[in-house]
Design a protein around this motif. Structure first.
Motif, PDB file in Angstrom:
ATOM      1  N   LYS C  77      -2.293   6.623  -3.896  1.00  0.00           N
ATOM      2  CA  LYS C  77      -1.220   5.664  -3.641  1.00  0.00           C
ATOM      3  C   LYS C  77      -1.831   4.302  -3.348  1.00  0.00           C
ATOM      4  CE  LYS C  77       2.878   7.746  -3.726  1.00  0.00           C
ATOM      5  NZ  LYS C  77       2.641   8.117  -5.144  1.00  0.00           N
ATOM      6  N   GLY C  78      -1.239   3.280  -3.892  1.00  0.00           N
ATOM      7  CA  GLY C  78      -1.703   1.928  -3.577  1.00  0.00           C
ATOM      8  C   GLY C  78      -2.735   1.435  -4.564  1.00  0.00           C
ATOM      9  N   GLN C  79      -2.541   0.200  -5.026  1.00  0.00           N
ATOM     10  CA  GLN C  79      -3.464  -0.356  -6.015  1.00  0.00           C
ATOM     11  C   GLN C  79      -4.828  -0.609  -5.387  1.00  0.00           C
ATOM     12  OE1 GLN C  79      -0.719   0.675  -7.677  1.00  0.00           O
ATOM     13  NE2 GLN C  79      -1.916  -0.442  -9.250  1.00  0.00           N
ATOM     14  N   LYS C  80      -4.817  -0.972  -4.141  1.00  0.00           N
ATOM     15  CA  LYS C  80      -6.073  -1.161  -3.432  1.00  0.00           C
ATOM     16  C   LYS C  80      -6.911   0.113  -3.457  1.00  0.00           C
ATOM     17  CE  LYS C  80      -7.485  -1.365   1.397  1.00  0.00           C
ATOM     18  NZ  LYS C  80      -6.995  -1.521   2.787  1.00  0.00           N
ATOM     19  N   ASN C  81      -6.273   1.209  -3.170  1.00  0.00           N
ATOM     20  CA  ASN C  81      -7.007   2.472  -3.161  1.00  0.00           C
ATOM     21  C   ASN C  81      -7.423   2.884  -4.567  1.00  0.00           C
ATOM     22  OD1 ASN C  81      -6.902   2.728  -0.385  1.00  0.00           O
ATOM     23  ND2 ASN C  81      -4.867   3.698  -0.467  1.00  0.00           N
ATOM     24  N   MET C 130      -7.919  -1.136 -15.771  1.00  0.00           N
ATOM     25  CA  MET C 130      -8.301  -1.884 -14.571  1.00  0.00           C
ATOM     26  C   MET C 130      -7.427  -3.127 -14.419  1.00  0.00           C
ATOM     27  SD  MET C 130     -12.472  -1.851 -14.444  1.00  0.00           S
ATOM     28  CE  MET C 130     -13.325  -0.611 -15.395  1.00  0.00           C
ATOM     29  N   ARG C 131      -7.267  -3.814 -15.512  1.00  0.00           N
ATOM     30  CA  ARG C 131      -6.485  -5.047 -15.441  1.00  0.00           C
ATOM     31  C   ARG C 131      -5.062  -4.752 -14.963  1.00  0.00           C
ATOM     32  NH1 ARG C 131      -5.187  -6.828 -20.719  1.00  0.00           N
ATOM     33  NH2 ARG C 131      -3.137  -6.041 -20.081  1.00  0.00           N
ATOM     34  N   GLU C 132      -4.508  -3.659 -15.467  1.00  0.00           N
ATOM     35  CA  GLU C 132      -3.136  -3.334 -15.096  1.00  0.00           C
ATOM     36  C   GLU C 132      -3.014  -2.994 -13.616  1.00  0.00           C
ATOM     37  OE1 GLU C 132      -1.872  -1.759 -19.543  1.00  0.00           O
ATOM     38  OE2 GLU C 132      -2.138  -0.309 -17.899  1.00  0.00           O
ATOM     39  N   ILE C 133      -4.003  -2.293 -13.128  1.00  0.00           N
ATOM     40  CA  ILE C 133      -3.964  -1.971 -11.703  1.00  0.00           C
ATOM     41  C   ILE C 133      -3.964  -3.241 -10.877  1.00  0.00           C
ATOM     42  CG2 ILE C 133      -5.313  -0.967  -9.816  1.00  0.00           C
ATOM     43  CD1 ILE C 133      -6.187   1.223 -11.776  1.00  0.00           C
ATOM     44  N   ILE C 134      -4.819  -4.167 -11.291  1.00  0.00           N
ATOM     45  CA  ILE C 134      -4.871  -5.439 -10.551  1.00  0.00           C
ATOM     46  C   ILE C 134      -3.534  -6.165 -10.652  1.00  0.00           C
ATOM     47  CG2 ILE C 134      -6.012  -7.679 -10.440  1.00  0.00           C
ATOM     48  CD1 ILE C 134      -8.520  -6.156 -11.658  1.00  0.00           C
ATOM     49  N   GLY C 141       2.443  -7.079  -4.098  1.00  0.00           N
ATOM     50  CA  GLY C 141       2.095  -7.736  -2.849  1.00  0.00           C
ATOM     51  C   GLY C 141       0.877  -7.195  -2.140  1.00  0.00           C
ATOM     52  N   GLU C 142       0.241  -6.172  -2.693  1.00  0.00           N
ATOM     53  CA  GLU C 142      -0.986  -5.700  -2.063  1.00  0.00           C
ATOM     54  C   GLU C 142      -2.095  -6.726  -2.208  1.00  0.00           C
ATOM     55  OE1 GLU C 142      -2.437  -1.492  -2.333  1.00  0.00           O
ATOM     56  OE2 GLU C 142      -0.738  -1.327  -3.717  1.00  0.00           O
ATOM     57  N   PHE C 143      -2.121  -7.335  -3.382  1.00  0.00           N
ATOM     58  CA  PHE C 143      -3.157  -8.343  -3.647  1.00  0.00           C
ATOM     59  C   PHE C 143      -2.536  -9.728  -3.554  1.00  0.00           C
ATOM     60  CE2 PHE C 143      -5.162  -4.986  -6.632  1.00  0.00           C
ATOM     61  CZ  PHE C 143      -5.640  -4.284  -5.536  1.00  0.00           C
ATOM     62  N   ARG C 144      -3.368 -10.675  -3.353  1.00  0.00           N
ATOM     63  CA  ARG C 144      -2.883 -12.033  -3.235  1.00  0.00           C
ATOM     64  C   ARG C 144      -2.306 -12.515  -4.566  1.00  0.00           C
ATOM     65  NH1 ARG C 144      -6.242 -15.862  -2.462  1.00  0.00           N
ATOM     66  NH2 ARG C 144      -8.204 -14.818  -2.917  1.00  0.00           N
TER      67      ARG C 144
END
Lengths: 214, 214, 214, 214
Positions: C77-81, C130-134, C141-144
């Motif tokens: 769960k979570g793009q960060k993870n 990878m790009r899609e996850i970012i 809102g997980e990433f800036r």
DNA sequence: GATGAATGAGACTTCATTCAT
DNA sequence: TATGAATGAAGTCTCATTCAT
């Protein structure tokens, strides 16, 4: 790019020798190089590929042959005599350069690719010249009408090639030039015995009274 | 050793096709195998080597040709007519089997090794037969004396080979049989126009009264 | 056509080893063949060219990697993870397969030709993922916001490649996985010290009479 | 040993161009010589080998880059700003000299041998300088503690190299300098959205009479 | 009998490098 | 100094042929 003409000739001569002796594929660049006293790599300074080296062999011969023809034929009167001259010159060329003869008759003449080569152009011109001589002979009555000039040329060329190959493979005829008159004889006169000289028919009519006119 | 004659023929036919199209060295066993729907290894069950496969190609053709000759020539009277028949048969053979023609004219005839082969024997016999016909024609007066029989045969064979190669490389003449009469014409009669029938015209006028001036 | 998958793998492994150690051009087919205990020619039964052999190396790795990603990311769960997981997986892949790492980072990634290859497709897909996850991380809102996803990915990949190459050339860092947290830390939080924790400002006002209000 | 500095530069420029376009092994001395309008042999008057020629390419660039750094960084306060300056300078160097960029990123950086070269020393110093800046930033509190300086530097360099290679292979990003702020942003601040300023709100209410309610 | 798989042998060609001029 | 010419060294790849199954 190699520019030394002496070395170029050495390579060409060696190639002619090896190709004539062993055929194109059986010959190796190493052998040819050894025969010319150069390294394998040097060959590629003068010729871009093994095949190009093969195709370069006839250039000088065919050019000299054809230029000689042009020069000599001017002084020869009659298409018959011109044809005779060409046959002699061709046999002489092959007799004097048996290795070139073999390369030509056994490798180049059966190579589709060679036909598409610039080097082939001179040879094509030789062929054209022969055909024209025959055509003119027909036109001016020296040769029989209704001849097929291309066939006549094929007979000339095919016969000589056949002899070259026979000599290369079987060793005979040993001497090509000696066959010249035989070839010319058949080409000019054919093999048939002409019908017995029919003589002159003279009809003498004497005015003596005839009893019967049956 | 492979014994299936159908498969053997398939291999032979494929080889003939590929060799004719690409030459001996350019052809690969794999191509030939593919053309015959067998594996590479199978080819070696039927023929001991690539070269042996090449040399096996003419066997049937040359045998059939030569047996046909023997059969037919018995019924033909006159060496002139026999020669004519052979030329026709040869042209027909090559016309009907253009791939064999190419293999023969472009590969086998320039192969030293083939000459030392058992398969070559039949061909040698054909050649001998031609020479004998010519010799007999000379002997019985049909042909001119002083002919060189070997040269005459070289003319026949060389001309035809030349045409086969020309056809393979240049595409013409398209039809070989159609050249038969031209070839025969030159071979028999030569190219020269015979000197105009000189027949001497003699006009005899007898100054004696004639009864009728019809 | 070689079909033995064990032998194929042996060749591939040997190639990976030799290419990694000596580079593409310095490696020779003979070396690779020796490493796989096969003959030079056998290599060409399995791969059409030296270059094709090189390009075949990543296929399995990249496929397994990408399929693993697809499988695992579902459970995270979570793009960060997810990003963290990918970094770990990538480092693990290279740590476990250092020769593949070298081939990839030092040869394939700088090869224009490889990009045009079918084998490259899987790698392209990894990059897309990878790009899609970012992008999703930015969206949710997980990433800036205002991050450039392609740049972020280049940082991930470029950093890891840089470490792989450093390790290959300088020998350090010896252990790739151990760098994971450092990389993730910088990637996630940046290098800057956040402005001093501003804390809570509490203003206490007590109602005691003041003498001076200066 | 060649001494003409103009010619030396011509060779170096041609080499840079050819190496960048075709890679080290695909480039030939002949091509490079042609590009510099000199003969093959002349190249060996100026450089002892093809490899030495390659390794000579970065000398001037890296020296000028590093001297520029030394000069400029003196006037920049704060490690953060110094890092920012270096990133800009690096991107500018590669943008202005794309062929050098390619040679560096695609050939030299993956060459073990280059590392053992005298020419590599300047590059090593650049790297050391970067690391020191980072270390000082950590020390003086500008950067977060616990950062791994080598990893941080790998991120900077690796990211930029990755972009250079992408540009060489895929053509994008077209413009390197434009990526500067994105790179710096992530490097400095990371990708994570900082937690919403949670600041605890404490409301203190003292139930004592106030003099003023301002 | 048929063949899949393996390989020995070798050829052509390229290219960095040398050296006499 | 510059170079034309020569080459040593090596590498990739092809293919006819073999052999165990």
């Amino acid at each position: 790019m190699g520019k030394n003409p002496t070395k170029r000739m050495a390579i060409l001569n060696s190639a002619e020798h090896i190709f004539a002796e062993r055929g194109f594929h059986e010959a190796t660049i190493s052998e040819i190089a050894a025969g010319a006293n150069v390294s394998d790599a040097t060959i590629y300074e003068y010729f871009p590929s093994k095949e190009a080296l093969l195709f370069a062999i006839p250039a000088e011969y065919s050019l000299k042959f054809q230029m000689g023809n042009r020069h000599i034929l001017k002084y020869i009167k009659g298409q018959k005599n011109k044809l005779r001259a060409i046959i002699y010159r061709l046999l002489e060329l092959y007799e004097d350069n048996p290795e070139y003869a073999n390369v030509t008759a056994m490798i180049l003449k059966t190579s589709r690719k060679f036909t598409e080569t610039a080097e082939y152009e001179v040879i094509r011109e030789s062929a054209r010249m022969m055909r024209e001589i025959i055509e003119e002979g027909i036109a001016n009555g020296e040769f029989r009408p209704n001849l097929n000039p291309v066939i006549v040329r094929s007979m000339m060329v095919g016969t000589i090639d056949n002899l070259v190959v026979r000599k290369a493979i079987l060793g005979k005829p040993e001497n090509l030039m000696e066959q010249a008159e035989s070839i010319i004889d058949v080409l000019f006169n054919g093999v048939l015995q002409p019908p017995a000289e029919e003589g002159i028919n003279i009809h003498l009519t004497l005015d003596q009274p005839k009893k019967d006119e049956s």
